[in-house]
Design an enzyme around this catalytic site. Structure first.
Site, PDB file in Angstrom:
ATOM      1  N   CYS A 125       1.025  -1.082   0.295  1.00  0.00           N
ATOM      2  CA  CYS A 125       0.276  -0.097   0.319  1.00  0.00           C
ATOM      3  C   CYS A 125       0.581   1.053   0.194  1.00  0.00           C
ATOM      4  CB  CYS A 125      -0.795  -0.226   1.238  1.00  0.00           C
ATOM      5  SG  CYS A 125      -2.461   1.208   1.058  1.00  0.00           S
ATOM      6  N   HIS A 230      19.369  -6.639 -18.204  1.00  0.00           N
ATOM      7  CA  HIS A 230      19.059  -6.798 -19.289  1.00  0.00           C
ATOM      8  C   HIS A 230      18.013  -6.589 -20.242  1.00  0.00           C
ATOM      9  CE1 HIS A 230      23.021  -8.901 -18.334  1.00  0.00           C
ATOM     10  NE2 HIS A 230      22.485  -8.047 -17.871  1.00  0.00           N
TER      11      HIS A 230
END
Ligand SMILES: *[C@@H]1O[C@H](CO)[C@@H](O)[C@H](O)[C@H]1NC(C)=O
Ligand SMILES: *[C@@H]1O[C@H](CO)[C@@H](O)[C@H](O)[C@H]1NC(C)=O
Length: 262
Positions: A125, A230
């Site tokens: 939250c 990557h």
């Protein structure tokens, strides 16, 4: 933003010990305290007990992390615990002592990661909202109609192989996406659109689930930092590189039965 139910214990017991190669079967997880708003007479800061219970139910021990400590004190705690949880609640994402302490741990965790160390951070939250701010460097949250609503998760393709969900029992995984098992108690969200438009966010995290608010605004309900950065420069190049562009040949005389030829 993220449902408490999701904490489900995911391998707290697999958080590695920091200073030893021995597996730490009872890791210690910090929970960051927050400034008290309406219950000030009980104390200036608080940690809601359910957060402690759910970490404990996963086999962790919990250390409360107080606010307004010095950088050196936070650094000492950082090197003594195995991970940290930023809980939900309410507070200013920039100026609260909670946000400032959280940022210190976020930065220490990035530094540790670059040095080959792992320091898991869990944000629920408000905690998740803070993480989007730290990563994006700005507040991208929008108002959503998501107060007091239980929803099933719209899990993305990335979910099944994520650290968060990969070892969920199949029936629980299925239930999460078909039954309203996750509670939403928030007025702000990171929309899927804002997430995808922000390069820093979309490079740093994968979206594991989304949801629609009552007015059909699609928001990110679960996300996870990528293990490394990557990736193909574009989704087109990624799609073009995948082996699914090819069909294997059936070669009955081969040990392999099916083979890709190029
Ligand atoms: C933290 O420090 C600020 C600034 O000195 C102060 O206003 C605030 O009350 C402190 N909060 C806590 C929880 O000690
Ligand atoms: C899941 O996604 C669909 C398509 O965007 C949407 O209509 C639906 O409301 C979403 N479900 C939930 C529970 O958010």
């Amino acid at each position: 933003m993220m449902a408490a139910l999701l904490l489900l214990l995911l391998g707290c017991s697999s958080f590695p010990g920091l200073l030893t190669v021995q597996i730490n079967q009872r890791p210690i997880i910090g929970i960051l305290a927050q400034e008290t708003l309406d219950l000030y007479r009980y104390g200036k800061t608080y940690i809601a007990a359910p957060y402690v219970k759910y970490l404990e139910s996963a086999g962790c021990r919990v250390v409360p992390i107080r606010l307004n400590l010095t950088h050196e004190e936070y650094e000492r705690i950082f090197h003594s615990i195995n991970g940290i949880l930023f809980p939900g609640g309410a507070g200013n994402l920039k100026t609260s002592a909670f946000a400032k302490a959280a940022k210190t741990f976020y930065e220490l965790a990035l530094k540790a990661f670059d040095a080959g160390d792992h320091f898991p951070i869990w944000g629920t939250c408000l905690g998740l909202q803070l993480l989007t701010m730290f990563t994006a460097g700005k507040d991208l949250l929008i108002n959503t109609d998501t107060e007091n609503i239980a929803l099933p998760l719209n899990l993305t393709n990335a979910a099944a192989s994520s650290k968060m969900f990969w070892d969920f029992p199949p029936d629980v995984y299925k239930a999460l996406s078909t039954e309203p098992l996750t509670g939403n108690f928030h007025h702000f969200s990171i929309s899927v659109q804002a997430f995808l438009e922000d390069e820093k966010l979309s490079k740093f995290y994968s979206i594991l689930s989304t949801n629609n608010d009552r007015k059909s605004v699609e928001f990110v309900s679960t996300m996870e930092a990528r293990k490394n950065f990557h990736h193909f420069p574009s989704s087109e190049e990624e799609a073009a590189a995948l082996i699914y562009n090819y069909s294997p040949r059936y070669v009955p005389t081969s040990d392999y039965i099916q083979i890709y030829f190029f």
